[in-house]
Design an enzyme around this catalytic site. Structure first.
Site, PDB file in Angstrom:
ATOM      1  N   SER A  64      -0.831  73.164  27.847  1.00  0.00           N
ATOM      2  CA  SER A  64      -1.618  72.321  28.771  1.00  0.00           C
ATOM      3  C   SER A  64      -0.869  71.110  29.313  1.00  0.00           C
ATOM      4  O   SER A  64      -1.323  70.494  30.283  1.00  0.00           O
ATOM      5  CB  SER A  64      -2.889  71.828  28.079  1.00  0.00           C
ATOM      6  OG  SER A  64      -3.824  72.871  28.010  1.00  0.00           O
ATOM      7  N   LYS A  67      -0.233  71.288  32.893  1.00  0.00           N
ATOM      8  CA  LYS A  67      -1.294  71.060  33.886  1.00  0.00           C
ATOM      9  C   LYS A  67      -1.053  69.775  34.673  1.00  0.00           C
ATOM     10  O   LYS A  67      -1.450  69.670  35.834  1.00  0.00           O
ATOM     11  CB  LYS A  67      -2.659  70.984  33.182  1.00  0.00           C
ATOM     12  CG  LYS A  67      -3.116  72.308  32.558  1.00  0.00           C
ATOM     13  CD  LYS A  67      -4.337  72.072  31.689  1.00  0.00           C
ATOM     14  CE  LYS A  67      -4.872  73.342  31.047  1.00  0.00           C
ATOM     15  NZ  LYS A  67      -5.931  73.055  30.057  1.00  0.00           N
ATOM     16  N   TYR A 189      -0.967  80.977  36.338  1.00  0.00           N
ATOM     17  CA  TYR A 189      -1.408  79.987  35.340  1.00  0.00           C
ATOM     18  C   TYR A 189      -0.807  80.267  33.953  1.00  0.00           C
ATOM     19  O   TYR A 189      -0.340  79.353  33.264  1.00  0.00           O
ATOM     20  CB  TYR A 189      -2.947  79.964  35.286  1.00  0.00           C
ATOM     21  CG  TYR A 189      -3.511  79.120  34.167  1.00  0.00           C
ATOM     22  CD1 TYR A 189      -3.526  77.728  34.255  1.00  0.00           C
ATOM     23  CD2 TYR A 189      -4.014  79.715  33.002  1.00  0.00           C
ATOM     24  CE1 TYR A 189      -4.023  76.952  33.214  1.00  0.00           C
ATOM     25  CE2 TYR A 189      -4.517  78.937  31.965  1.00  0.00           C
ATOM     26  CZ  TYR A 189      -4.518  77.560  32.071  1.00  0.00           C
ATOM     27  OH  TYR A 189      -5.003  76.793  31.035  1.00  0.00           O
ATOM     28  N   TYR A 240      -9.410  66.056  26.328  1.00  0.00           N
ATOM     29  CA  TYR A 240     -10.693  66.758  26.304  1.00  0.00           C
ATOM     30  C   TYR A 240     -11.758  65.950  25.570  1.00  0.00           C
ATOM     31  O   TYR A 240     -11.951  64.779  25.870  1.00  0.00           O
ATOM     32  CB  TYR A 240     -10.501  68.171  25.723  1.00  0.00           C
ATOM     33  CG  TYR A 240      -9.272  68.824  26.277  1.00  0.00           C
ATOM     34  CD1 TYR A 240      -9.210  69.143  27.633  1.00  0.00           C
ATOM     35  CD2 TYR A 240      -8.149  69.068  25.501  1.00  0.00           C
ATOM     36  CE1 TYR A 240      -8.070  69.708  28.177  1.00  0.00           C
ATOM     37  CE2 TYR A 240      -7.006  69.637  26.040  1.00  0.00           C
ATOM     38  CZ  TYR A 240      -6.974  69.954  27.378  1.00  0.00           C
ATOM     39  OH  TYR A 240      -5.856  70.496  27.913  1.00  0.00           O
ATOM     40  N   VAL A 258      -1.714  73.035  23.309  1.00  0.00           N
ATOM     41  CA  VAL A 258      -1.958  73.745  22.044  1.00  0.00           C
ATOM     42  C   VAL A 258      -0.679  74.215  21.359  1.00  0.00           C
ATOM     43  O   VAL A 258      -0.732  74.687  20.226  1.00  0.00           O
ATOM     44  CB  VAL A 258      -2.942  74.944  22.160  1.00  0.00           C
ATOM     45  CG1 VAL A 258      -4.363  74.491  22.435  1.00  0.00           C
ATOM     46  CG2 VAL A 258      -2.461  75.956  23.164  1.00  0.00           C
TER      47      VAL A 258
HETATM   48  O1  DON Z   1      -5.405  78.161  28.869  1.00  0.00           O
HETATM   49  C1  DON Z   1      -5.169  77.964  27.678  1.00  0.00           C
HETATM   50  O2  DON Z   1      -6.057  78.109  26.807  1.00  0.00           O
HETATM   51  C2  DON Z   1      -3.777  77.554  27.271  1.00  0.00           C
HETATM   52  N1  DON Z   1      -2.812  78.177  28.111  1.00  0.00           N
HETATM   53  C3  DON Z   1      -3.607  76.063  27.333  1.00  0.00           C
HETATM   54  C4  DON Z   1      -4.616  75.290  26.516  1.00  0.00           C
HETATM   55  C5  DON Z   1      -4.121  74.005  25.972  1.00  0.00           C
HETATM   56  O3  DON Z   1      -2.945  73.781  25.790  1.00  0.00           O
HETATM   57  C6  DON Z   1      -5.165  73.041  25.542  1.00  0.00           C
HETATM   58  N2  DON Z   1      -4.593  71.808  25.046  1.00  0.00           N
HETATM   59  N3  DON Z   1      -4.646  71.187  24.059  1.00  0.00           N
END
Ligand code: DON
Length: 304
Positions: A64, A67, A189, A240, A258
């Site tokens: 993330s 992003k 994505y 979040y 993550v």
């Molecule tokens: O879309 C997802 O679930 C992952 N590619 C990224 C989520 C993420 O890193 C949330 N952050 N803490």
């Protein structure tokens, strides 16, 4: 003058000795086997001071964190019209929550939750000639580093199990907030999220957000106002349903992933990146949050 070296070493020692290092994310199977004993911190100041401790030169899955870079590119391409399709309010919910998206007629709360980032991916898909290649080149330009790549196994692994992202993208499409086909947007994505970077590379990539839009080579990638807006979104939405806690503990705009990375910055002062793959219950790096809390407390360098 701050003794950054001593401060980072102290924080690192506390971190590697921590008993509870959190839990490595496993919903993307390819991430599940990363050793949670990895721990790195890298600091870069606007004045050119740079220190790293531990595994700061080991590439990890930025997830993330990407992003923010995607949002920066979208703002550079289409400016304020980004906000016609995504809002700028904290969601107070986990990154993959879908209920608000349906309630709010397909306008994601912000560009850092998954649904918002999928809208940004759609914008990039429309406006970049060769989206995957051009986005990778953008990140390489920001860092001045051509060794940065996507991890294709991670991208494929997320595609195989990304049911909630498929649900989000289909919901967005049903509300006419996706221009391109669902599969094409998610393909981009998942690659974007699979970028592998070291703590040092992430600090370098985010340097322009601490430096009024100017990257390491003094090229303007955003206006000062655009950099301000992105930092504001990181502060209010970067973690979040833990964004309040991060502001309370650390007091900096930042973004987690993550894969266990966290980047945070103090405008006009420094960028700091931590990596520790074990996450807390809200999906943010457990040791990373503790390390950053200690850093701003010891240096007294935070926005508050
Ligand atoms: O879309 C997802 O679930 C992952 N590619 C990224 C989520 C993420 O890193 C949330 N952050 N803490």
């Amino acid at each position: 003058m701050q003794n950054y070296k001593a401060i980072l070493e102290e924080i690192y020692t506390d971190g590697i000795n921590a008993i509870d290092k959190g839990t490595v994310a496993s919903y993307i199977p390819e991430l599940a086997h990363i050793d949670k004993n990895n721990f790195g911190i890298h600091l870069k100041t606007i004045d050119g001071i740079e220190y790293g401790v531990g595994d700061f030169n080991t590439p990890f899955s930025i997830q993330s964190i990407s992003k923010v870079l995607a949002l920066s590119k979208a703002m550079a391409l289409i400016g304020e019209s980004v906000w016609e399709r995504v809002d700028v309010e904290p969601s107070g919910h986990p990154f993959n929550q879908l209920a608000l998206l349906e309630l709010e007629n397909g306008i994601p709360r912000n560009p850092l939750i998954n649904s918002g980032a999928i809208v940004i991916a759609d914008i990039l898909l429309t406006h970049l000639k060769n989206p995957k290649e051009d986005f990778l080149n953008y990140v390489r330009e920001l860092t001045g580093d051509t060794n940065i790549n996507y991890n294709l196994e991670v991208a494929q692994s997320e595609k195989n199990t990304g049911y909630k992202n498929f649900a989000a993208a289909n919901l967005l499409k049903s509300f006419k907030n996706l221009t391109n086909p669902v599969d094409a947007v998610l393909e981009f994505y998942f690659h974007q999220c699979s970028l592998e970077m070291t703590c040092a590379q992430v600090s370098n990539a985010f340097f322009f957000l601490a430096n009024k839009g100017y990257c390491l080579t003094n090229t303007a990638h955003l206006t000062k106002t655009q950099a301000k807006r992105i930092n504001a979104i990181m502060l209010t939405c970067g973690f979040y349903d833990e964004a309040g806690e991060f502001a309370f503990e650390v007091g900096l705009p930042g973004k987690s992933g993550v894969g266990g990375g966290i980047v945070a910055l103090l405008p006009d002062n420094y960028v700091i990146t931590t990596w520790s793959p074990g996450l807390n219950k809200k999906g943010n790096s457990k040791l990373g949050m503790l390390a950053l809390e200690q850093f701003t407390t010891k240096t007294k360098l935070s926005i508050f």
